[in-house]
Design a protein around this motif. Sequence first.
Motif: not given
Length: 317
Positions: A111-127
């Motif tokens: 998973l590679v996220g830029h800006s809000m995409g990175g926040m989405t990645v971290l949110t997915y990881v927590s979920q």
Amino acid sequence: MSISSTIAASAERRATVSTEDRVALAVREYGPRNAKLTVVLLHGHCQRTESWTDVRDALLRRYPGARVVCYDHRGHGDSATASRQTYNLAQLGYDLREVLDAVAPTGPVILVGHSMGGMTVLTYVSQNPHEIGTRIAGVALIATAASGLADAGFGRLLRHPIVSAFQAAVRRAPRLMRHAKLLACKVFGPIIRTAEFGDRKVSARVLSLANAMHNETPIVTMAGFLSAFLGYDQTGALPALSKIPTLVLCGSADLMTPPSHSIAMAAAVDYSDFVMIEGAGHSVILEQPRHVAEAITRLMTRAGDGRAEATHLALVA
């Protein structure tokens, strides 16, 4: 969830993934269907998949055995708009799960996220913490943050009363505010350019692309996610990334998510690859796609099985 696909071109496969709340997400796939490794690129706020074009093409050249997947977040690009109540990072995490289940149900994923995409990645990881080290083989966090967006840089503006007033005005008269948004983009263009592109000169093509992506994003989408940024905190998701290869990358002149955010994230993840590109701003993936692709290729090689088809590796200065 449902998925329907059409062939757009020999090098690109287009698909539509329908989420549980029936929002159609526009997905694009590149590379072999039977690839052993899938890389998912997630764009930022008010961006779209085109922001990854140069990085994506470089990755496909450097690592031809991989499959690359891009998609537009809800309310962005070619994806459908949705209820403004769903414009939050938890929902983006759920959307990512829908996309993965549809287009990459098996095999390792980076998973590679830029800006809000990175926040989405971290949110997915927590979920989905159980997927770290199994389904999720690597993570790249680019020009993003795990928390404290309103504590540094331009993010401090999130606490300004004018932001709340802007959101209220959008809820009352979105069409009127759409015209106001276009005018504001022209007035504040030089400021936005400095915040996004740092102190490097960028081509007219890159500037035109960035402006188009901002201007085409619906005003309700733009305003809707601002509240989500204010309360965002996924620092608790970082330690789990120590189990897998992790890249943290930023530009030294990023005013949107200053380097302090990336430094803090890298410090929280054991053995992370930390890269700071001198002079680059928030839109580092548009400014310096070659350097970004080099760093992601290293991540792909680390996450691969030793038979990776990487054709070029170089350290990023």
